[in-house]
Design a protein around this motif. Sequence first.
Motif, PDB file in Angstrom:
ATOM      1  N   PHE A  30       0.830  -1.217   0.000  1.00  0.00           N
ATOM      2  CA  PHE A  30       0.000   0.000   0.000  1.00  0.00           C
ATOM      3  C   PHE A  30       0.863   1.266   0.000  1.00  0.00           C
ATOM      4  CE2 PHE A  30      -2.307  -3.202   2.611  1.00  0.00           C
ATOM      5  CZ  PHE A  30      -3.294  -3.516   1.690  1.00  0.00           C
ATOM      6  N   THR A  31       1.881   1.284   0.869  1.00  0.00           N
ATOM      7  CA  THR A  31       2.652   2.523   1.024  1.00  0.00           C
ATOM      8  C   THR A  31       3.441   2.858  -0.246  1.00  0.00           C
ATOM      9  OG1 THR A  31       4.526   1.381   2.072  1.00  0.00           O
ATOM     10  CG2 THR A  31       2.832   2.268   3.525  1.00  0.00           C
ATOM     11  N   GLU A  32       3.874   1.823  -0.986  1.00  0.00           N
ATOM     12  CA  GLU A  32       4.570   2.089  -2.244  1.00  0.00           C
ATOM     13  C   GLU A  32       3.617   2.700  -3.267  1.00  0.00           C
ATOM     14  OE1 GLU A  32       6.589  -1.582  -3.177  1.00  0.00           O
ATOM     15  OE2 GLU A  32       8.324  -1.012  -1.937  1.00  0.00           O
ATOM     16  N   ALA A  33       2.388   2.220  -3.283  1.00  0.00           N
ATOM     17  CA  ALA A  33       1.379   2.790  -4.183  1.00  0.00           C
ATOM     18  C   ALA A  33       1.095   4.247  -3.795  1.00  0.00           C
ATOM     19  CB  ALA A  33       0.098   1.967  -4.130  1.00  0.00           C
ATOM     20  N   PHE A  34       0.926   4.505  -2.490  1.00  0.00           N
ATOM     21  CA  PHE A  34       0.646   5.867  -2.008  1.00  0.00           C
ATOM     22  C   PHE A  34       1.795   6.817  -2.369  1.00  0.00           C
ATOM     23  CE2 PHE A  34      -2.227   4.480   1.810  1.00  0.00           C
ATOM     24  CZ  PHE A  34      -3.145   3.995   0.903  1.00  0.00           C
ATOM     25  N   GLU A  35       3.019   6.302  -2.279  1.00  0.00           N
ATOM     26  CA  GLU A  35       4.185   7.136  -2.565  1.00  0.00           C
ATOM     27  C   GLU A  35       4.188   7.596  -4.026  1.00  0.00           C
ATOM     28  OE1 GLU A  35       6.822   9.574  -1.859  1.00  0.00           O
ATOM     29  OE2 GLU A  35       6.004   8.467  -0.141  1.00  0.00           O
ATOM     30  N   VAL A  36       3.779   6.720  -4.935  1.00  0.00           N
ATOM     31  CA  VAL A  36       3.690   7.092  -6.361  1.00  0.00           C
ATOM     32  C   VAL A  36       2.633   8.182  -6.538  1.00  0.00           C
ATOM     33  CG1 VAL A  36       3.039   6.280  -8.665  1.00  0.00           C
ATOM     34  CG2 VAL A  36       4.460   4.830  -7.179  1.00  0.00           C
ATOM     35  N   LEU A  37       1.495   8.002  -5.894  1.00  0.00           N
ATOM     36  CA  LEU A  37       0.424   9.000  -5.994  1.00  0.00           C
ATOM     37  C   LEU A  37       0.868  10.344  -5.408  1.00  0.00           C
ATOM     38  CD1 LEU A  37      -2.346   6.479  -5.163  1.00  0.00           C
ATOM     39  CD2 LEU A  37      -2.530   8.088  -7.063  1.00  0.00           C
ATOM     40  N   ALA A  38       1.544  10.290  -4.259  1.00  0.00           N
ATOM     41  CA  ALA A  38       2.020  11.525  -3.619  1.00  0.00           C
ATOM     42  C   ALA A  38       2.986  12.260  -4.543  1.00  0.00           C
ATOM     43  CB  ALA A  38       2.700  11.200  -2.288  1.00  0.00           C
ATOM     44  N   GLU A  39       3.865  11.523  -5.158  1.00  0.00           N
ATOM     45  CA  GLU A  39       4.849  12.130  -6.052  1.00  0.00           C
ATOM     46  C   GLU A  39       4.165  12.730  -7.281  1.00  0.00           C
ATOM     47  OE1 GLU A  39       8.029   9.447  -6.919  1.00  0.00           O
ATOM     48  OE2 GLU A  39       9.455  11.094  -6.855  1.00  0.00           O
ATOM     49  N   SER A  40       3.179  12.026  -7.787  1.00  0.00           N
ATOM     50  CA  SER A  40       2.443  12.529  -8.948  1.00  0.00           C
ATOM     51  C   SER A  40       1.733  13.844  -8.611  1.00  0.00           C
ATOM     52  CB  SER A  40       1.450  11.462  -9.394  1.00  0.00           C
ATOM     53  OG  SER A  40       0.554  11.993 -10.329  1.00  0.00           O
ATOM     54  N   TYR A  41       1.104  13.896  -7.425  1.00  0.00           N
ATOM     55  CA  TYR A  41       0.451  15.143  -7.001  1.00  0.00           C
ATOM     56  C   TYR A  41       1.482  16.243  -6.775  1.00  0.00           C
ATOM     57  CZ  TYR A  41      -4.146  13.039  -6.588  1.00  0.00           C
ATOM     58  OH  TYR A  41      -5.345  12.452  -6.874  1.00  0.00           O
ATOM     59  N   GLU A  42       2.664  15.871  -6.309  1.00  0.00           N
ATOM     60  CA  GLU A  42       3.728  16.851  -6.105  1.00  0.00           C
ATOM     61  C   GLU A  42       4.135  17.469  -7.446  1.00  0.00           C
ATOM     62  OE1 GLU A  42       7.339  15.280  -4.284  1.00  0.00           O
ATOM     63  OE2 GLU A  42       7.553  17.143  -3.171  1.00  0.00           O
ATOM     64  N   PHE A  43       4.257  16.627  -8.476  1.00  0.00           N
ATOM     65  CA  PHE A  43       4.598  17.116  -9.816  1.00  0.00           C
ATOM     66  C   PHE A  43       3.504  18.036 -10.350  1.00  0.00           C
ATOM     67  CE2 PHE A  43       7.305  13.091 -10.651  1.00  0.00           C
ATOM     68  CZ  PHE A  43       8.433  13.714 -10.131  1.00  0.00           C
ATOM     69  N   ASN A  44       2.265  17.809  -9.921  1.00  0.00           N
ATOM     70  CA  ASN A  44       1.149  18.650 -10.370  1.00  0.00           C
ATOM     71  C   ASN A  44       0.894  19.811  -9.428  1.00  0.00           C
ATOM     72  OD1 ASN A  44       0.795  17.003 -12.594  1.00  0.00           O
ATOM     73  ND2 ASN A  44      -0.658  15.669 -11.531  1.00  0.00           N
ATOM     74  N   MET A  45       1.827  20.056  -8.497  1.00  0.00           N
ATOM     75  CA  MET A  45       1.764  21.174  -7.547  1.00  0.00           C
ATOM     76  C   MET A  45       0.517  21.096  -6.664  1.00  0.00           C
ATOM     77  SD  MET A  45       4.553  22.761  -8.484  1.00  0.00           S
ATOM     78  CE  MET A  45       5.591  22.381  -9.881  1.00  0.00           C
ATOM     79  N   ASN A  46      -0.028  19.899  -6.485  1.00  0.00           N
ATOM     80  CA  ASN A  46      -1.190  19.726  -5.607  1.00  0.00           C
ATOM     81  C   ASN A  46      -0.696  19.278  -4.226  1.00  0.00           C
ATOM     82  OD1 ASN A  46      -3.513  18.960  -4.262  1.00  0.00           O
ATOM     83  ND2 ASN A  46      -4.463  18.086  -6.093  1.00  0.00           N
ATOM     84  N   GLU A  47      -0.344  20.273  -3.408  1.00  0.00           N
ATOM     85  CA  GLU A  47       0.292  20.012  -2.124  1.00  0.00           C
ATOM     86  C   GLU A  47      -0.628  19.266  -1.157  1.00  0.00           C
ATOM     87  OE1 GLU A  47       2.616  22.769   0.994  1.00  0.00           O
ATOM     88  OE2 GLU A  47       2.360  23.643  -1.005  1.00  0.00           O
ATOM     89  N   GLY A  48      -1.903  19.618  -1.182  1.00  0.00           N
ATOM     90  CA  GLY A  48      -2.869  19.019  -0.266  1.00  0.00           C
ATOM     91  C   GLY A  48      -2.990  17.518  -0.470  1.00  0.00           C
ATOM     92  N   GLN A  49      -3.229  17.103  -1.721  1.00  0.00           N
ATOM     93  CA  GLN A  49      -3.370  15.679  -2.021  1.00  0.00           C
ATOM     94  C   GLN A  49      -2.052  14.924  -1.801  1.00  0.00           C
ATOM     95  OE1 GLN A  49      -6.486  14.824  -1.784  1.00  0.00           O
ATOM     96  NE2 GLN A  49      -6.448  13.598  -3.652  1.00  0.00           N
ATOM     97  N   CYS A  50      -0.958  15.594  -2.137  1.00  0.00           N
ATOM     98  CA  CYS A  50       0.368  14.995  -1.944  1.00  0.00           C
ATOM     99  C   CYS A  50       0.565  14.647  -0.470  1.00  0.00           C
ATOM    100  CB  CYS A  50       1.433  15.977  -2.423  1.00  0.00           C
ATOM    101  SG  CYS A  50       3.109  15.476  -1.994  1.00  0.00           S
ATOM    102  N   LEU A  51       0.275  15.609   0.387  1.00  0.00           N
ATOM    103  CA  LEU A  51       0.439  15.423   1.826  1.00  0.00           C
ATOM    104  C   LEU A  51      -0.526  14.367   2.368  1.00  0.00           C
ATOM    105  CD1 LEU A  51       2.602  16.899   3.296  1.00  0.00           C
ATOM    106  CD2 LEU A  51       0.892  18.437   4.263  1.00  0.00           C
ATOM    107  N   ALA A  52      -1.741  14.354   1.827  1.00  0.00           N
ATOM    108  CA  ALA A  52      -2.743  13.378   2.273  1.00  0.00           C
ATOM    109  C   ALA A  52      -2.235  11.952   2.055  1.00  0.00           C
ATOM    110  CB  ALA A  52      -4.057  13.597   1.527  1.00  0.00           C
ATOM    111  N   PHE A  53      -1.645  11.689   0.892  1.00  0.00           N
ATOM    112  CA  PHE A  53      -1.122  10.346   0.615  1.00  0.00           C
ATOM    113  C   PHE A  53       0.131  10.039   1.437  1.00  0.00           C
ATOM    114  CE2 PHE A  53      -4.038  10.346  -2.999  1.00  0.00           C
ATOM    115  CZ  PHE A  53      -4.521   9.053  -2.904  1.00  0.00           C
ATOM    116  N   ARG A  54       0.958  11.070   1.698  1.00  0.00           N
ATOM    117  CA  ARG A  54       2.157  10.833   2.524  1.00  0.00           C
ATOM    118  C   ARG A  54       1.729  10.502   3.955  1.00  0.00           C
ATOM    119  NH1 ARG A  54       6.009  14.380  -0.712  1.00  0.00           N
ATOM    120  NH2 ARG A  54       6.606  12.729  -2.175  1.00  0.00           N
ATOM    121  N   ARG A  55       0.695  11.196   4.435  1.00  0.00           N
ATOM    122  CA  ARG A  55       0.186  10.935   5.790  1.00  0.00           C
ATOM    123  C   ARG A  55      -0.399   9.543   5.893  1.00  0.00           C
ATOM    124  NH1 ARG A  55      -2.998  16.332   7.287  1.00  0.00           N
ATOM    125  NH2 ARG A  55      -1.149  17.513   7.812  1.00  0.00           N
TER     126      ARG A  55
END
Length: 371
Positions: A30-55
């Motif tokens: 699960f955490t590896e999948a979340f990390e990909v999503l967090a990084e993708s949101y980071e590339f899209n400058m979506n800080e909120g979603q990025c942080l949500a997946f990191r949390r």
Amino acid sequence: ATVSPPTPVATVSQYACQRRTTLENHNKIFTEAFEVLAESYEFNMNEGQCLAFRRAASVLKSLPWAVLSLGATQDLPCLGQHTKKVMEEVLYYGRSFEVDNILSDERFQTLKLFTSVFGVGPKTAEKWYCRGLRSFSDILADRSIHLNRMQQSGFLHYGDISRAVSKAEALSLRNIIDGAVHAITPAAAVALTGGFRRGKEFGHDVDFIVTTPELGKEDRLLLNIIDGLKRQGLLLYCDYQASTFDMAKLPNHRFKAMDNFSKCFLILRLESSQVEGGLHSVEGDSRGWRAVRVDLVSPPLDRYAFALMGWTGSRQFQRDLRRFARAERRMLLDNHALYDKNKKEFLAASTEKDIFAHLGLEYIEPWQRNA
Ligand code: GTP
Ligand code: MN
Ligand code: MN
């Protein structure tokens, strides 16, 4: 290891600083999948979603058991609709289609490649991508692109510094820094921090804190260390930043800003003969040396505990420590200081234990901070 939640399940805090997170991760799928999503949101400058997946990833990393059904997550904090949907896919199909789509996306792959270069952040990577560049040779062949000194070194040493640094290599570097420091002043001290202090076997760099007992001498100490490394022929790259530390300033609870202590980001030459068991990089071993990324920070002695805490990480642990301080204690914490907004005063600390105690938190060992 247990695979189901023990009953009754202890409540899991929403704050990483109230959880003990070792390197043993029972929920990697699960955490590896979340990390990909967090990084993708980071590339899209979506800080909120990025942080949500990191949390969400951080919560799952802290569990001493593997999640085997969605039902088992019902009492866990920080897991929203989106994270649960991803977990459901992973549980039923062994993979997440959303994650698979991101991984095969050309833009994601290119931004991931470009940001793997030392000195290239998401903004620069995006700029290059928008210009139609897709590979390192595209970038190096484009005469209109100006690479700064950091990026030039990043490309020059790419093979070496994109390879992990081993614990043995980190310890050998500690001896080298120790030697450079003690040639200057025997009273100064060197401490290994960052991921290696949390017990990691490998890292992307090696982080050290150096201190001198005389207040105000820390800038000079760092410059002298850099000079010593240069004279030994070990300095391949150096970005030195003088202190801008202002002790009257209130701590900045936002995590993004770097601290104001004097510091340097280095690339050092590490000889194979200096490392027990040889270099981790196979290529480097036949060459006899490898390049390694090293960070040095030099806080004044009375801020040592705050700097050590901040630089030990993990990033998520430090983020939550600051968030907890502000939201639950009306205190402001950063790498420099802790300020009590109720009492309107700074709280001094000479050890990390003091900081946890001021915050009314149970002490968490460095190896339990892998949030
Ligand atoms: P690896 O080096 O990948 O093994 O992990 P690490 O945890 O050592 O990460 P890194 O060397 O990047 O950072 C070490 C610590 O420095 C982090 O845990 C942070 O606390 C601190 N740090 C690094 N970058 C930043 C930043 O942009 N802002 C702040 N406030 N701190 C940072
Ligand atoms: Mn590190
Ligand atoms: Mn670092």
